[in-house]
Design a protein around this motif. Structure first.
Motif, PDB file in Angstrom:
ATOM      1  N   LYS A 580      33.992 116.681  68.535  1.00 36.35           N
ATOM      2  CA  LYS A 580      35.445 116.798  68.413  1.00 36.35           C
ATOM      3  C   LYS A 580      36.150 116.323  69.674  1.00 36.35           C
ATOM      4  N   ALA A 581      35.595 116.706  70.858  1.00 33.25           N
ATOM      5  CA  ALA A 581      36.204 116.279  72.126  1.00 33.25           C
ATOM      6  C   ALA A 581      36.098 114.777  72.300  1.00 33.25           C
ATOM      7  N   ARG A 582      34.928 114.232  71.911  1.00 34.20           N
ATOM      8  CA  ARG A 582      34.774 112.783  72.045  1.00 34.20           C
ATOM      9  C   ARG A 582      35.763 112.039  71.140  1.00 34.20           C
ATOM     10  N   GLN A 583      35.961 112.560  69.940  1.00 35.16           N
ATOM     11  CA  GLN A 583      36.905 111.925  69.018  1.00 35.16           C
ATOM     12  C   GLN A 583      38.330 111.967  69.569  1.00 35.16           C
ATOM     13  N   GLU A 584      38.707 113.137  70.121  1.00 31.84           N
ATOM     14  CA  GLU A 584      40.057 113.257  70.680  1.00 31.84           C
ATOM     15  C   GLU A 584      40.227 112.325  71.872  1.00 31.84           C
ATOM     16  N   ALA A 585      39.185 112.258  72.752  1.00 25.68           N
ATOM     17  CA  ALA A 585      39.282 111.375  73.929  1.00 25.68           C
ATOM     18  C   ALA A 585      39.387 109.922  73.507  1.00 25.68           C
ATOM     19  N   SER A 586      38.649 109.553  72.462  1.00 22.76           N
ATOM     20  CA  SER A 586      38.701 108.175  71.989  1.00 22.76           C
ATOM     21  C   SER A 586      40.081 107.824  71.452  1.00 22.76           C
ATOM     22  N   GLU A 587      40.659 108.787  70.760  1.00 27.18           N
ATOM     23  CA  GLU A 587      42.006 108.552  70.249  1.00 27.18           C
ATOM     24  C   GLU A 587      43.010 108.382  71.389  1.00 27.18           C
ATOM     25  N   ILE A 588      42.818 109.193  72.442  1.00 21.16           N
ATOM     26  CA  ILE A 588      43.719 109.076  73.594  1.00 21.16           C
ATOM     27  C   ILE A 588      43.574 107.718  74.247  1.00 21.16           C
ATOM     28  N   VAL A 589      42.363 107.256  74.434  1.00 16.67           N
ATOM     29  CA  VAL A 589      42.134 105.957  75.079  1.00 16.67           C
ATOM     30  C   VAL A 589      42.765 104.834  74.275  1.00 16.67           C
ATOM     31  N   GLU A 590      42.576 104.897  72.961  1.00 15.95           N
ATOM     32  CA  GLU A 590      43.156 103.865  72.120  1.00 15.95           C
ATOM     33  C   GLU A 590      44.678 103.862  72.203  1.00 15.95           C
ATOM     34  N   SER A 591      45.234 105.071  72.292  1.00 14.59           N
ATOM     35  CA  SER A 591      46.694 105.150  72.413  1.00 14.59           C
ATOM     36  C   SER A 591      47.171 104.526  73.707  1.00 14.59           C
ATOM     37  N   ILE A 592      46.424 104.779  74.797  1.00 12.42           N
ATOM     38  CA  ILE A 592      46.820 104.232  76.104  1.00 12.42           C
ATOM     39  C   ILE A 592      46.734 102.724  76.086  1.00 12.42           C
ATOM     40  N   ARG A 593      45.683 102.198  75.437  1.00 13.56           N
ATOM     41  CA  ARG A 593      45.533 100.744  75.398  1.00 13.56           C
ATOM     42  C   ARG A 593      46.700 100.078  74.679  1.00 13.56           C
ATOM     43  N   GLU A 594      47.216 100.767  73.704  1.00  9.73           N
ATOM     44  CA  GLU A 594      48.327 100.187  72.959  1.00  9.73           C
ATOM     45  C   GLU A 594      49.652 100.260  73.717  1.00  9.73           C
ATOM     46  N   MET A 595      49.679 101.130  74.679  1.00  8.74           N
ATOM     47  CA  MET A 595      50.916 101.272  75.467  1.00  8.74           C
ATOM     48  C   MET A 595      51.074 100.106  76.438  1.00  8.74           C
ATOM     49  N   LYS A 596      52.241  99.843  76.680  1.00 13.09           N
ATOM     50  CA  LYS A 596      52.554  98.742  77.599  1.00 13.09           C
ATOM     51  C   LYS A 596      51.989  98.973  78.980  1.00 13.09           C
TER      52      LYS A 596
END
Length: 784
Positions: A580-596
């Motif tokens: 669960k933690a790995r999934q949440e961290a992965s989602e966070i990383v993907e969100s950051i990559r999409e940010m400017k």
């Protein structure tokens, strides 16, 4: 042997019981002829037969012997050209069928279930003779009558007979209706094989025909009316033709049977032998008997032996040993104490064993093959011969002394009785000395106090007694080897109310030597009772320790299972949290990559960060840190028998007693033996190896291992673990064959050993031991 001994020892009564267990008249006749053999090899063969039949009876109950009858007389008659009747032919067919059923029954028993080579060899000699059986049954029905289908001519003749009988009855019944007043009874009857009517005397002339009989009063005449005389003649001719045709059919069947005479004779001999063998086995089962191991060294070793003719609520089991350290036993004790029963038990068990019968004792008993069994038991006083009790006994003893040798078993009851006590005791000792010097095996009973210490002054002689309970004033019937019988007269008299002054006065009149002997006996008896008490206490303590060990083993297994369950549950829970933690961290990383704001980072930096994130979860295990370290160390080292180790799960130290092929190791902690996984052990100390001369050097290997393994007395699971280690060692030693000793017992351990062989890739074959290898008590492995 002298047949008189059979009656003295009640061997004839055992034969009567054996006859009752035989299933056929053939077996009963053979059982009545039973006699002991004096040849060791033949006795061993007979015992092996009985043991193998006993295995079948124990597993399958009764054995099919139905339909088998004694056809020897019929076979003798056809051999000389005689003709059999229909019933005799049917008995031959039934016997063929019975032998066939018995053969099929034995052949359908799986080889792995019971080891019965002798029985299998015997049933293989039974000829099936299906064609002859069908020939007989096609002509004769189950009631012993020749059937119409036996021949076309017989069918035609019987058709004529039935037609003529019907015509006669129709005519006579017509007359009974029309002239009923002239008849004594309106029925049709038969006289001289011809149909007649019962006509009143005064109407004799109204019917004509032939008078065949009259009633006792003369008022009724049995007349064959003229109207049926001709048809009756035709009927009689047909019946004569029927008889001739039946005789022809039976002659042909008898000729066919004569052609198979040798096969039928063989079948009779084999079936007689098989019924005799199985009757011995069934007698042994009814007596709860065991197969004795026979010897020709005169050794008798009976454990918890019981007299076979006494009921279970009357008999007392006793241990009897004779022929090793001593050759003679002198038994003293009160009347009705069981001395004579003990004598008869030993003699009867010997006769039974030499006849191929099992004896009522525990497994492992031993008996000797004697050339003669002599016995002087009971009072054979004869008024007609003017012989006193003493004279009758001495007559028998004189005859015994003339024939006794080192191959004899001699039983004396009340030796020297019936004369002056002092002279009788001296004579008894002289007779015993003579027989003992002849190296015969002797058991004697006596009342004489002079013989109580006889065993202490003679080499090869031991005293014994039958126990007497002074408190209850009753004998216990227990045989005590090594302890002469005490005189209980004073104790019994005191309990019965005799004045103490009289008792003390009586004791003062006893001689010094007698007092010394009584004190010695009392001391021995006290020591024996104390030893028995100590043994019972030790046995009870052992049982309690074994029960505690079993309980601790179960608790340990339960603890390990629960611990494994909790570890697995915790790991699954932690794994879910990490995912669960790995999934949440992965989602966070993907969100950051999409940010400017994340545009300034390089792609390889994102990949490196993701890798570090994946490697961030902890390494889970289902053991404590100490166990994990021990597991790592255990994985890098091997354990050996004798290593001192620490059991981490119990925090106890012990020593390794067995190392299995898998991950299990058997460790002994005090008196407790447990199985432990390698990962739960930590090596503390290893003894320096002792260099020994190898037992075998095979294929250049100095591997220390014997060619046989004894598993008797081992627990089932422990035995299989030891067996697995032993086979590995034997293969390393290069042995082509090894012997596994597992005993007979319940058969569970033997089956476990055989199942083990089936699944081991290095065991080519497994077979039961031969007669000189231990029989069904051992299994021989062929190794690859």
């Amino acid at each position: 042997m002298n047949k008189r001994i059979y009656q003295i020892l009640d061997f004839d009564k055992v034969i009567e019981q054996l006859v009752d267990h035989a299933a056929t008249s053939l077996g009963k006749e053979r059982a009545r002829q039973l006699k002991p053999s004096t040849e060791l090899s033949l006795v061993e063969q007979l015992q092996a037969e009985t043991d193998q039949a006993g295995q079948v009876v124990r597993l399958y109950g009764d054995v099919p012997f139905g339909g088998i009858t004694d056809i020897k007389a019929s076979l003798k008659r056809v051999e000389i050209g005689g003709s059999l009747n229909a019933q005799e032919c049917l008995q031959i067919a039934d016997t063929i069928y019975g032998g066939k059923q018995l053969r099929y029954f034995i052949e359908n028993i799986e080889q792995e279930e019971v080891d019965i080579p002798i029985i299998r060899d015997l049933v293989a000699q039974i000829e099936l003779l299906n064609h002859l059986e069908r020939e007989i049954r096609s002509c004769i029905d189950d009631n012993g009558h020749v059937m119409d289908g036996a021949s076309s001519k017989l069918r035609s003749i019987r058709t004529k007979i039935r037609t003529n009988e019907s015509r006669i009855r129709d005519r006579l019944e017509s007359l009974t209706k029309s002239k009923s007043k002239m008849l004594s009874d309106a029925i049709v009857t038969i006289r001289n094989d011809r149909y007649v009517l019962p006509v009143k005397q005064e109407y004799r002339g109204s019917f004509g025909g032939i008078v065949h009989d009259q009633s006792a009063s003369g008022q009724t005449l049995f007349i064959e009316p003229q109207a049926v005389v001709e048809v009756n003649n035709l009927l009689s001719e047909a019946k004569v033709a029927e008889k001739v045709e039946i005789e022809r059919i039976l002659r042909e069947l008898s000729t066919e049977i004569a052609g198979h005479h040798s096969y039928l004779t063989t079948n009779v001999v084999v079936l007689t032998q098989l019924d005799f063998i199985f009757s011995r086995a069934k007698l042994g089962r009814s007596m709860k008997a065991a197969m004795p191991k026979m010897n020709d060294q005169g050794i008798i070793d009976l454990k918890q032996a019981r007299h076979p003719l006494l009921s279970d609520d009357e008999v007392v089991a006793n241990d009897i040993l004779l022929g090793e350290d001593y050759h003679a036993i002198v038994i003293t004790g009160p009347n009705t104490g069981g001395k004579t029963v003990t004598l008869k038990l030993v003699g009867l068990a010997t006769l039974m064993a030499q006849s191929g019968l099992q004896v009522p004792a525990l497994d492992g008993c031993r008996l000797a093959v004697f050339e003669d069994v002599f016995a002087d038991i009971g009072d054979e006083q004869s008024i007609e011969q003017s012989l006193s009790t003493f004279s009758s006994h001495m007559t028998q003893i004189v005859q015994i002394l003339k024939q006794v040798n080192q191959k004899s078993l001699v039983l004396f009851d009340e030796l020297g009785a019936g004369t002056d006590p002092q002279e009788g005791a001296a004579l008894a000792m002289a007779i015993l000395d003579y027989v003992v010097n002849k190296q015969a095996r002797v058991i004697a009973t006596t009342h004489y106090p002079e013989l109580k210490a006889y065993g202490y002054n003679r080499e090869g002689v031991v005293n014994a007694s039958v126990e007497f309970d002074v408190k209850s004033l009753q004998p216990t019937y227990r045989l005590l080897i090594g302890v002469p019988g005490r005189s209980n007269a004073f104790e019994i008299s005191r309990r019965l109310g005799l004045d103490d002054q009289l008792i003390e006065a009586g004791k003062k009149l006893i001689g010094t030597d007698t007092k010394s002997v009584e004190h010695m006996i009392e001391s021995l008896d006290t020591a024996r009772r104390q030893a028995e008490q100590d043994y019972d206490d030790a046995e009870r303590t052992l049982q309690e320790a074994e029960a505690l060990r079993d309980q601790l083993t179960k608790e340990l297994q339960k603890f390990n299972q629960e611990r494994e369950r909790l570890y697995q549950k915790a790991e699954e829970k932690a794994q879910k949290a990490i995912e669960k933690a790995r999934q949440e961290a992965s989602e966070i990383v993907e969100s950051i990559r999409e940010m400017k704001h994340g545009a300034s980072l390089k792609e390889h930096e994102w990949i490196e960060a993701r890798k570090r994130l994946d490697q961030a979860h902890p390494n889970l295990t289902d053991k404590s840190s100490e166990s994990s370290q021990a597991t790592t160390k255990a994985g890098k080292q091997s354990f050996e028998v004798g290593d001192e180790v620490k059991v981490l799960t119990l925090n106890q130290t012990g020593s390794i007693i067995a190392v299995g092929a898998g991950d299990d190791i058997q460790v002994q902690i005090g008196v407790m033996k447990i199985k432990v996984k390698k990962r739960d052990l930590r090596l503390i100390k290893r003894e320096n190896p002792v260099v020994e001369k190898p037992l075998a050097t095979v294929k250049g290997s100095n591997y220390h291992v014997k060619t046989e393994l004894d598993l008797r007395g081992e627990r089932y699971e422990d035995a299989l673990q030891v067996l697995e280690k032993y086979i590995d060692d034997a293969i390393l030693a290069g042995y082509p064959q090894v012997t596994i000793i597992h005993g007979k017992g319940t058969g569970a351990l033997r089956k476990g050993v055989q199942d083990f062989a089936k699944h081991h890739r290095n065991i080519k074959s497994a077979r039961a031991g031969g007669m000189n290898e231990g029989g069904s008590g051992v299994t021989v492995f062929e190794l690859s």
